[in-house]
Design an enzyme around this catalytic site. Structure first.
Site, PDB file in Angstrom:
ATOM      1  N   GLU A 108       0.819  -1.208   0.000  1.00 19.52           N
ATOM      2  CA  GLU A 108       0.000   0.000   0.000  1.00 19.52           C
ATOM      3  C   GLU A 108       0.860   1.269   0.000  1.00 19.52           C
ATOM      4  O   GLU A 108       0.546   2.241  -0.662  1.00 19.52           O
ATOM      5  CB  GLU A 108      -0.926  -0.017   1.231  1.00 19.52           C
ATOM      6  N   ASP A 109       1.948   1.252   0.752  1.00 23.70           N
ATOM      7  CA  ASP A 109       2.672   2.502   1.006  1.00 23.70           C
ATOM      8  C   ASP A 109       4.061   2.610   0.390  1.00 23.70           C
ATOM      9  O   ASP A 109       4.722   3.628   0.552  1.00 23.70           O
ATOM     10  CB  ASP A 109       2.813   2.715   2.525  1.00 23.70           C
TER      11      ASP A 109
END
Ligand code: MN
Length: 744
Positions: A87-88
């Site tokens: 996600e990051d």
């Protein structure tokens, strides 16, 4: 040493502690994976900071540590360490899979939010993310454990973010995550999350309740201590051991109780509570007897969740009794296994079992079957809105347990009626119900079911018996509502289609397109229908008329597809049709295609049977001229053709079967059989096909939840009459409910 070095050493030590914990719980397991995951996560997240100013890596480490403390397995801990890399950071699903294998990659993916796409609203986005999470949970229940632990760590460190975000996060936690924790039986996490939400959503209320509680704390503690010692002595006199403690208080649940019962703090019963933990079930009941002998039970305050567990697997005996001085207190009695399950829920099932090897509790999957049920249901829903609705309803309502005449238990949302019960058995029972006997007595359809009721549904054999629209107002379960809506959607199809068509026409006009433009291209229409899980244009009109999709949305999406495609190809299109018409005039000899189909006035034209309806010789047919692939031949009753015929008369062309077409080549036909699973269905079907000397090229059988069997088969057919005969014969087999030829 720099501050950075100190931090790094602290992280390393914590990861080593996690590895030690995992090794102690799973002696044979390869805990090096956890270290590798730490190295990868540390590198990928380097430079990212949390709101607290600390390096981001402390978050995944904390998540992994909590998972290890809950005795989750090594792959789960590893996934916890990696849960934010996709996600990051620039790491992808494929990277994780290459590095750590498919199981860990899937767990990480389950914890990863979807990338925000295009024109979706926030609500749509949230629903899509929930749907994705549900899919992942249905596949592997460890995803929910990772998600909850992730959320718990974020909530514990919420003081660093701004007030707006605090409120948003706390509200979302209360809306989605605490109900999930409840449903998966993870009480410990649920209580902590709830108290944190309470603190951020209502700071004054929280502070005031905490202050009130601390006022008489020592007094209460003294009282509980004396009760515990009395009960403990009595148990030991009976000759067995028990662990006793005062039940920890949770501010949020006390507040909920005060609000619900409109009572001040000092009148709340289980403010004073003890918990007794023993070795086996027999001892639970002996403890109950001892407590009831020592103190007078309060009527209607006894619950035996050992005999009837809650759907989230919670088991305990609860009783409220009057202690000395006339003060009521609650006792919870359970075994150690029940205690672990009550605190950890689903997570308890990945815990190390004696015998030294990792094993999963088969029953856990069964006990959490409602997840799959909810997931199955949302597949039938056409819109995201419906999903959210069902999701919220099923998460937030408490349940009642009702029995069938045979003694099977059904769990339904509180407030359910006999109609909900009937649909929980089978939609066939629901649609045909006329009344219900509850505990032997006739009751109205809107009777509110109580836990322990035995319900017998009375049905009618009359073909005219059908659900009433009022029922929609009486049902409580999303299952019954979905099945009823489905029924009305199908039943009022004709009207819905009429209404939907008008709405579409108006919207087309408003947006400045003709029907021909947006619905004329098979390819565009097909991709649109497929994307929306619809079979035909009529299906689309049906759901628009029914109100499940707006005409505006349909036209806008189609318009996008149309504009994308039509930049290049308009000119070619008209050329092709003109040429075909010219050819038609020039040629007069008709020749059949390899499939035995003659296109009127044209020969040597590319002809192929349409795959949506698979026409066979003997079917009434019609042709549709496509740009690239010649003429596609449909059955005249094919719903796709009915729509095309009305709007694109210029593309329709007469075709017929050549004489002797049946001897040319067999055509595939797909047949679907719905049956009650007698265990002999496939043999019976195979025998009939064999007897008729028909070639079968595919057979596929699956069972629905309620033990109905659905068989898909593809047979090679030379003649319509053979197909009709086959359908007749199959329909006559014992247990077969329905045989149909499919149209896609
Ligand atoms: Mn996270």
């Amino acid at each position: 040493m720099t501050e950075q070095d100190v931090q790094y050493e602290k992280n390393e030590a914590e990861v080593k502690r996690i590895m030690e914990l995992a090794k102690a719980n799973y002696p044979g397991a390869n805990v090096d994976k956890i270290w590798r995951a730490f190295m990868v996560a540390e590198t990928m997240h380097r430079g990212q900071l949390r709101q607290s100013g600390e390096p981001f890596i402390i978050h995944p480490i904390a998540v992994a540590a909590m998972l290890a403390e809950m005795e989750m397995d090594v792959n789960c801990i590893t996934a916890g360490m990696l849960h934010d890399v996709v996600e990051d950071t620039s790491m992808t699903y494929d990277d994780v899979q290459a590095e750590f294998g498919a199981e860990i990659a899937k767990l990480v993916d389950g914890a990863t939010k979807l990338k925000r796409i295009g024109d979706t609203t926030k609500e749509e986005q949230q629903a899509e993310n929930l749907r994705k999470m549900f899919l992942a949970i249905a596949e592997d229940m460890r995803v929910i454990v990772i998600k909850l632990v992730d959320r718990l760590h974020n909530m514990r460190t919420l003081q660093y973010v701004n007030t707006d975000k605090q409120i948003k996060k706390a509200q979302e936690t209360l809306d989605v995550y605490t109900p999930l924790a409840h449903r998966f039986g993870m009480a410990k996490i649920k209580w902590e999350l709830e108290d944190l939400c309470f603190k951020y959503l209502d700071p004054e209320g929280y502070a005031s309740l905490a202050a009130q509680l601390s006022q008489k704390r020592s007094e209460r503690e003294e009282y509980i201590k004396s009760i515990i010692s009395t009960v403990k002595t009595a148990i030991e006199a009976e000759g067995f051991e028990a662990h006793l403690d005062g039940r920890p208080k949770h501010l949020f649940s006390i507040k909920k109780k005060m609000d619900r019962q409109h009572k001040p703090l000092d009148q709340i019963y289980d403010l004073l509570a003890i918990r007794v933990i023993v070795d086996n079930v027999a001892q639970c009941y002996r403890v109950l007897g001892i407590i009831h002998q020592l103190y007078t039970p309060v009527p209607h305050r006894f619950k035996d969740y050992i005999a009837t567990p809650k759907p989230n697997m919670y088991q305990s005996i609860h009783t409220t009794v009057i202690g000395h001085g006339g003060v009521a207190f609650e006792a919870q009695i359970r075994t150690w296994d029940m205690h672990n399950a009550a605190e950890l829920g689903i997570a308890a099932h990945w815990r190390y079992k004696e015998g030294g090897k990792e094993e999963r509790d088969e029953n856990a999957e069964k006990k959490f079957e409602w997840v799959r049920k909810l997931f199955d249901m949302q597949k039938d829903m056409d819109t995201t809105d419906g999903f959210m609705e069902a999701f919220k309803m099923d998460l937030f309502t408490d349940e009642v347990f009702v029995f069938t005449p045979k003694g099977d238990v059904k769990s339904l949302p509180a407030g359910s009626t006999p109609i909900d019960f009937a649909y929980a058995i089978h939609s066939g029972v629901g649609h045909k119900m006329i009344g219900a006997r509850v505990n032997g007595e006739l009751k109205p359809l809107d009777y509110c079911l109580q836990t322990g009721d035995m319900v017998q549904i009375l049905t009618s054999n009359s073909p005219n018996r059908a659900p009433s629209r009022d029922w929609l107002k009486m049902v409580k379960s999303s299952e019954a509502r979905t099945k009823l809506r489905q029924w009305f959607k199908n039943e009022c199809r004709e009207e819905n289609i009429e209404v939907g068509r008008d709405m579409l026409d108006r919207e087309l006009k408003r947006q400045g397109y003709t029907y021909q433009q947006l619905f004329g291209d098979e390819e565009i229409v097909e991709s649109f229908l497929k994307r929306n899980n619809l079979r035909s244009i009529e299906d689309l009109m049906n759901i628009i008329g029914f109100g499940d999709m707006t005409a505006q949305k349909a036209v806008s999406r189609l318009k996008d597809l149309y504009l994308k495609k039509h930049a290049e190809s308009d000119a070619k299109d008209s050329d092709f049709i003109n040429k075909l018409i010219d050819d038609k005039a020039a040629k007069s000899i008709e020749k059949a295609s390899a499939d035995g189909i003659i296109v009127k006035g044209v020969d040597n034209c590319l002809v192929h049977p349409a795959r949506c309806c698979n026409p066979v010789p003997g079917d009434a047919i019609i042709g549709y001229t496509t740009r690239a692939r010649g003429v596609s031949v449909h059955r005249r009753d094919c719903p796709n053709v009915i729509a095309m015929n009305r709007n694109e008369a210029n593309r329709m062309i007469d075709v017929r079967w050549a004489r002797g077409a049946s001897s040319v080549a067999p055509h595939p036909a797909e047949v679907v059989i719905e049956a009650i699973d007698t265990g002999r269905m496939l043999i019976a079907v195979a025998n009939i096909i064999n007897e008729m000397s028909i070639r079968m090229t595919s057979i596929n059988s699956k069972n629905t939840r309620d033990n109905y069997q659905i068989i898909h088969l593809v047979v090679q057919i030379t003649d319509r009459s053979a197909l009709d005969k086959l359908i007749d014969k199959l329909g006559a087999v014992d247990g077969v409910i329905n045989v149909t030829r499919t149209v896609k």
